[in-house]
Design a protein around this motif. Structure first.
Motif, PDB file in Angstrom:
ATOM      1  N   GLU A  23      19.196   6.658  -0.551  1.00 33.72           N
ATOM      2  CA  GLU A  23      20.446   6.147  -1.072  1.00 33.72           C
ATOM      3  C   GLU A  23      20.347   4.700  -1.516  1.00 33.72           C
ATOM      4  OE1 GLU A  23      23.535   6.928   1.728  1.00 33.72           O
ATOM      5  OE2 GLU A  23      23.007   9.027   1.874  1.00 33.72           O
ATOM      6  N   LYS A  24      19.460   3.922  -0.895  1.00 35.18           N
ATOM      7  CA  LYS A  24      19.367   2.506  -1.230  1.00 35.18           C
ATOM      8  C   LYS A  24      18.336   2.282  -2.323  1.00 35.18           C
ATOM      9  CE  LYS A  24      19.293   1.417   3.403  1.00 35.18           C
ATOM     10  NZ  LYS A  24      18.820   0.576   4.451  1.00 35.18           N
ATOM     11  N   GLN A  25      18.648   1.382  -3.239  1.00 39.58           N
ATOM     12  CA  GLN A  25      17.726   1.053  -4.327  1.00 39.58           C
ATOM     13  C   GLN A  25      16.417   0.505  -3.763  1.00 39.58           C
ATOM     14  OE1 GLN A  25      17.999   1.721  -7.455  1.00 39.58           O
ATOM     15  NE2 GLN A  25      16.204   0.623  -8.177  1.00 39.58           N
ATOM     16  N   GLY A  26      16.462  -0.305  -2.728  1.00 38.38           N
ATOM     17  CA  GLY A  26      15.255  -0.887  -2.141  1.00 38.38           C
ATOM     18  C   GLY A  26      14.295   0.188  -1.671  1.00 38.38           C
ATOM     19  N   ASP A  27      14.825   1.251  -1.073  1.00 41.43           N
ATOM     20  CA  ASP A  27      13.975   2.355  -0.616  1.00 41.43           C
ATOM     21  C   ASP A  27      13.293   3.037  -1.793  1.00 41.43           C
ATOM     22  OD1 ASP A  27      14.621   1.886   1.999  1.00 41.43           O
ATOM     23  OD2 ASP A  27      16.094   3.506   2.142  1.00 41.43           O
ATOM     24  N   ALA A  28      14.013   3.212  -2.893  1.00 41.32           N
ATOM     25  CA  ALA A  28      13.441   3.869  -4.063  1.00 41.32           C
ATOM     26  C   ALA A  28      12.303   3.039  -4.626  1.00 41.32           C
ATOM     27  CB  ALA A  28      14.519   4.105  -5.117  1.00 41.32           C
ATOM     28  N   GLU A  29      12.476   1.715  -4.667  1.00 45.83           N
ATOM     29  CA  GLU A  29      11.404   0.854  -5.167  1.00 45.83           C
ATOM     30  C   GLU A  29      10.198   0.908  -4.254  1.00 45.83           C
ATOM     31  OE1 GLU A  29      13.047  -3.015  -5.761  1.00 45.83           O
ATOM     32  OE2 GLU A  29      14.442  -2.306  -7.282  1.00 45.83           O
ATOM     33  N   LEU A  30      10.419   0.900  -2.954  1.00 40.37           N
ATOM     34  CA  LEU A  30       9.323   0.981  -2.000  1.00 40.37           C
ATOM     35  C   LEU A  30       8.609   2.324  -2.148  1.00 40.37           C
ATOM     36  CD1 LEU A  30       7.753  -0.148   0.406  1.00 40.37           C
ATOM     37  CD2 LEU A  30       9.465   0.877   1.887  1.00 40.37           C
ATOM     38  N   ASP A  31       9.372   3.384  -2.300  1.00 44.57           N
ATOM     39  CA  ASP A  31       8.773   4.694  -2.458  1.00 44.57           C
ATOM     40  C   ASP A  31       7.929   4.759  -3.722  1.00 44.57           C
ATOM     41  OD1 ASP A  31      11.512   6.660  -1.079  1.00 44.57           O
ATOM     42  OD2 ASP A  31       9.903   5.555  -0.112  1.00 44.57           O
ATOM     43  N   LEU A  32       8.374   4.133  -4.807  1.00 47.90           N
ATOM     44  CA  LEU A  32       7.615   4.120  -6.042  1.00 47.90           C
ATOM     45  C   LEU A  32       6.272   3.417  -5.833  1.00 47.90           C
ATOM     46  CD1 LEU A  32       7.350   4.765  -9.018  1.00 47.90           C
ATOM     47  CD2 LEU A  32       8.600   2.663  -9.528  1.00 47.90           C
ATOM     48  N   LYS A  33       6.281   2.304  -5.105  1.00 46.47           N
ATOM     49  CA  LYS A  33       5.037   1.602  -4.807  1.00 46.47           C
ATOM     50  C   LYS A  33       4.118   2.466  -3.961  1.00 46.47           C
ATOM     51  CE  LYS A  33       7.057  -2.996  -5.039  1.00 46.47           C
ATOM     52  NZ  LYS A  33       7.495  -4.148  -4.254  1.00 46.47           N
ATOM     53  N   GLU A  34       4.682   3.141  -2.964  1.00 50.27           N
ATOM     54  CA  GLU A  34       3.876   4.025  -2.114  1.00 50.27           C
ATOM     55  C   GLU A  34       3.300   5.178  -2.923  1.00 50.27           C
ATOM     56  OE1 GLU A  34       6.430   5.239   1.053  1.00 50.27           O
ATOM     57  OE2 GLU A  34       6.216   3.351   2.134  1.00 50.27           O
ATOM     58  N   VAL A  35       4.108   5.751  -3.790  1.00 52.22           N
ATOM     59  CA  VAL A  35       3.651   6.872  -4.615  1.00 52.22           C
ATOM     60  C   VAL A  35       2.534   6.410  -5.544  1.00 52.22           C
ATOM     61  CG1 VAL A  35       4.327   8.417  -6.506  1.00 52.22           C
ATOM     62  CG2 VAL A  35       5.778   8.208  -4.486  1.00 52.22           C
ATOM     63  N   THR A  36       2.676   5.235  -6.114  1.00 55.47           N
ATOM     64  CA  THR A  36       1.641   4.710  -7.005  1.00 55.47           C
ATOM     65  C   THR A  36       0.348   4.496  -6.235  1.00 55.47           C
ATOM     66  OG1 THR A  36       3.301   3.651  -8.396  1.00 55.47           O
ATOM     67  CG2 THR A  36       1.041   2.818  -8.564  1.00 55.47           C
ATOM     68  N   ARG A  37       0.435   3.899  -5.058  1.00 59.13           N
ATOM     69  CA  ARG A  37      -0.752   3.666  -4.226  1.00 59.13           C
ATOM     70  C   ARG A  37      -1.390   4.997  -3.823  1.00 59.13           C
ATOM     71  NH1 ARG A  37       1.362   0.202  -0.678  1.00 59.13           N
ATOM     72  NH2 ARG A  37       1.861   1.809   0.824  1.00 59.13           N
ATOM     73  N   ALA A  38      -0.582   5.956  -3.455  1.00 61.09           N
ATOM     74  CA  ALA A  38      -1.096   7.269  -3.074  1.00 61.09           C
ATOM     75  C   ALA A  38      -1.734   7.966  -4.273  1.00 61.09           C
ATOM     76  CB  ALA A  38       0.016   8.130  -2.487  1.00 61.09           C
ATOM     77  N   ARG A  39      -1.112   7.855  -5.432  1.00 58.94           N
ATOM     78  CA  ARG A  39      -1.637   8.489  -6.641  1.00 58.94           C
ATOM     79  C   ARG A  39      -3.032   7.981  -6.961  1.00 58.94           C
ATOM     80  NH1 ARG A  39      -2.296   6.717 -11.460  1.00 58.94           N
ATOM     81  NH2 ARG A  39      -0.928   4.944 -11.160  1.00 58.94           N
ATOM     82  N   VAL A  40      -3.212   6.671  -6.871  1.00 58.33           N
ATOM     83  CA  VAL A  40      -4.519   6.089  -7.174  1.00 58.33           C
ATOM     84  C   VAL A  40      -5.575   6.635  -6.205  1.00 58.33           C
ATOM     85  CG1 VAL A  40      -5.835   3.936  -7.179  1.00 58.33           C
ATOM     86  CG2 VAL A  40      -3.575   4.026  -8.261  1.00 58.33           C
ATOM     87  N   ALA A  41      -5.255   6.673  -4.921  1.00 60.44           N
ATOM     88  CA  ALA A  41      -6.212   7.192  -3.932  1.00 60.44           C
ATOM     89  C   ALA A  41      -6.471   8.678  -4.151  1.00 60.44           C
ATOM     90  CB  ALA A  41      -5.700   6.943  -2.517  1.00 60.44           C
ATOM     91  N   LEU A  42      -5.430   9.447  -4.410  1.00 62.94           N
ATOM     92  CA  LEU A  42      -5.592  10.884  -4.600  1.00 62.94           C
ATOM     93  C   LEU A  42      -6.413  11.210  -5.843  1.00 62.94           C
ATOM     94  CD1 LEU A  42      -2.058  12.138  -3.561  1.00 62.94           C
ATOM     95  CD2 LEU A  42      -4.231  12.642  -2.414  1.00 62.94           C
ATOM     96  N   GLU A  43      -6.295  10.396  -6.883  1.00 63.96           N
ATOM     97  CA  GLU A  43      -7.091  10.635  -8.087  1.00 63.96           C
ATOM     98  C   GLU A  43      -8.585  10.598  -7.789  1.00 63.96           C
ATOM     99  OE1 GLU A  43      -5.723   7.651 -10.825  1.00 63.96           O
ATOM    100  OE2 GLU A  43      -4.079   8.904 -11.532  1.00 63.96           O
ATOM    101  N   HIS A  44      -8.975   9.819  -6.787  1.00 62.03           N
ATOM    102  CA  HIS A  44     -10.393   9.671  -6.473  1.00 62.03           C
ATOM    103  C   HIS A  44     -10.937  10.780  -5.583  1.00 62.03           C
ATOM    104  CE1 HIS A  44     -10.680   5.863  -8.482  1.00 62.03           C
ATOM    105  NE2 HIS A  44      -9.635   5.431  -7.823  1.00 62.03           N
ATOM    106  N   ILE A  45     -10.068  11.470  -4.870  1.00 63.07           N
ATOM    107  CA  ILE A  45     -10.567  12.492  -3.942  1.00 63.07           C
ATOM    108  C   ILE A  45     -10.148  13.902  -4.301  1.00 63.07           C
ATOM    109  CG2 ILE A  45     -10.787  10.928  -1.991  1.00 63.07           C
ATOM    110  CD1 ILE A  45      -8.144  12.100  -0.918  1.00 63.07           C
TER     111      ILE A  45
END
Length: 149
Positions: A23-45
């Motif tokens: 519900e909070k905008q701050g959480d959505a931004e944090l989630d986007l950063k986490e998803v981006t970080r996870a995406r980069v790692a997942l692309e390698h494995i």
């Protein structure tokens, strides 16, 4: 297996797979950063061959040609590229053998072994849900074959 400093800290926030909306905008931004970080790692494995190569090396080190024989359908270039990516990411090591014949042997690292549990869970999932995936593909293909007529 003991935890090493290269493994994730157990105090890290667990991933929430509940698919709920924040519900909070701050959480959505944090989630986007986490998803981006996870995406980069997942692309390698999770590329086409990485999981299979790590599975081959999980039991024991292997030479290039042995890995190639065990992975039906992989090309020489695709294997060389995948091995280089895995080595660059610290998941495998490459050692030149001076024995006759001279060759190169690849082995999984402790970081690579840390993927064993999630890979095993994914493998187990495929055994349980693989037939459902096949059924869904057949249904989709049948529905789309009818549309194309």
């Amino acid at each position: 297996m003991t935890r090493s400093s290269t493994q994730a800290d157990s105090s890290a926030t667990p991933v929430d797979f509940s698919c709920g909306l924040h519900e909070k905008q701050g959480d959505a931004e944090l989630d986007l950063k986490e998803v981006t970080r996870a995406r980069v790692a997942l692309e390698h494995i999770t590329n086409k061959w990485a999981v299979l190569i790590l599975t081959v090396l999980c039991r024991r080190p292997a030479r290039f040609n042995e890995i190639m024989r065990r992975l039906d359908g992989i090309t020489h270039k695709a294997l060389a590229d995948a091995l280089k990516r895995l080595q660059r990411n610290g998941l495998i090591t490459r050692r030149v053998l001076t024995a006759s014949p001279i060759g190169v042997e690849y082995a999984i690292t402790e970081l690579g072994h840390s993927l064993r549990e999630p890979f095993q869970a994914l493998y187990d999932w495929t055994l349980v849900y693989g037939p459902a995936l096949e059924d869904a593909r057949r249904e989709f293909d049948a529905a789309h074959d009818d549309e194309s007529r």
